[in-house]
Design a protein around this motif. Structure first.
Motif, short mmCIF file in Angstrom:
data_model
loop_
_atom_site.label_atom_id
_atom_site.label_comp_id
_atom_site.label_asym_id
_atom_site.label_seq_id
_atom_site.Cartn_x
_atom_site.Cartn_y
_atom_site.Cartn_z
N VAL A 108 0.86 -1.18 0.00
CA VAL A 108 0.00 0.00 0.00
C VAL A 108 0.90 1.23 0.00
CG1 VAL A 108 -1.81 1.26 1.22
CG2 VAL A 108 -1.76 -1.24 1.31
N SER A 109 0.61 2.14 -0.93
CA SER A 109 1.38 3.38 -1.02
C SER A 109 0.48 4.57 -0.73
CB SER A 109 1.98 3.53 -2.42
OG SER A 109 2.87 2.48 -2.70
N LEU A 110 1.10 5.69 -0.38
CA LEU A 110 0.38 6.94 -0.19
C LEU A 110 1.36 8.08 -0.37
CD1 LEU A 110 1.28 8.11 2.82
CD2 LEU A 110 -0.33 6.39 3.61
N SER A 111 0.81 9.27 -0.53
CA SER A 111 1.64 10.47 -0.56
C SER A 111 1.12 11.40 0.52
CB SER A 111 1.59 11.14 -1.93
OG SER A 111 0.31 11.67 -2.19
N VAL A 112 2.03 12.14 1.12
CA VAL A 112 1.68 13.05 2.20
C VAL A 112 2.53 14.32 2.07
CG1 VAL A 112 3.30 11.95 3.82
CG2 VAL A 112 1.36 13.24 4.72
N GLU A 113 1.95 15.44 2.45
CA GLU A 113 2.68 16.69 2.44
C GLU A 113 3.82 16.55 3.46
OE1 GLU A 113 4.23 20.25 3.26
OE2 GLU A 113 2.76 19.64 4.75
N PRO A 114 5.07 16.77 3.05
CA PRO A 114 6.21 16.50 3.94
C PRO A 114 6.16 17.23 5.28
CG PRO A 114 6.98 17.00 1.73
CD PRO A 114 5.50 17.27 1.75
N GLY A 115 5.53 18.39 5.35
CA GLY A 115 5.46 19.14 6.60
C GLY A 115 4.30 18.76 7.50
N ASN A 116 3.49 17.79 7.08
CA ASN A 116 2.35 17.35 7.89
C ASN A 116 2.85 16.31 8.89
OD1 ASN A 116 -0.04 16.40 8.96
ND2 ASN A 116 -1.13 16.38 7.00
#
Length: 153
Positions: A108-116
């Protein structure tokens, strides 16, 4: 969380769509999904959109893709700002990851805002590992950097 709260995680329905759209705009005010995108995702992946009801109101949602070659993506996890920090995101993620596992997903992959930082910490605590290259510059367009993370089930 109060013991009197009646939280229920369930599959989203067509009737939930306006509430998911409002929740998404509240959770991600700088860049919410357009209504038509959420409508099409709900219509396309109805078994992979979960919501958490908090006393009859939606407190959060998670949206994933169905399995594709034993892989899946978490497209969005949104929690109402006034309900953050109470474990709803973890509960939604645990439910969707369990569902994906029973569907034969191995990655399972995801992307997240690095500063979150709170989201990154949640995903790390669930076993997601950041891609070795670090945040991807302009992943979602100019200035929209994202950290890609992957979990092996």
């Amino acid at each position: 969380m109060s013991a009197e709260r009646r939280l229920r995680i369930r599959a989203a329905t067509e009737e939930d769509l306006p509430h998911i759209v409002a929740l998404d705009a509240e959770a991600f005010p700088a860049d919410p999904y357009p209504y038509f995108v959420l409508r099409q995702l709900l219509a396309s992946f109805p078994d992979f959109v979960l919501v958490v009801e908090d006393g009859g109101n939606l407190g959060g949602y998670v949206l994933s893709t169905p399995p594709n070659a034993s892989r899946s993506w978490i497209l969005s996890l949104g929690i109402a700002p006034d309900l953050r920090g109470q474990g709803l995101g973890r509960q939604l993620m645990t439910q969707i990851l369990g569902r994906l596992g029973t569907e034969g997903v191995h990655s399972v992959s995801l992307s997240v805002e690095p500063g979150n930082d709170s989201a990154v910490a949640l995903y790390r605590s669930l076993g997601f590992v950041p891609d070795p290259g670090g945040p991807r510059k302009d992943y979602f367009g100019p200035g929209a950097h994202r950290l890609l993370m992957t979990l092996s089930l």
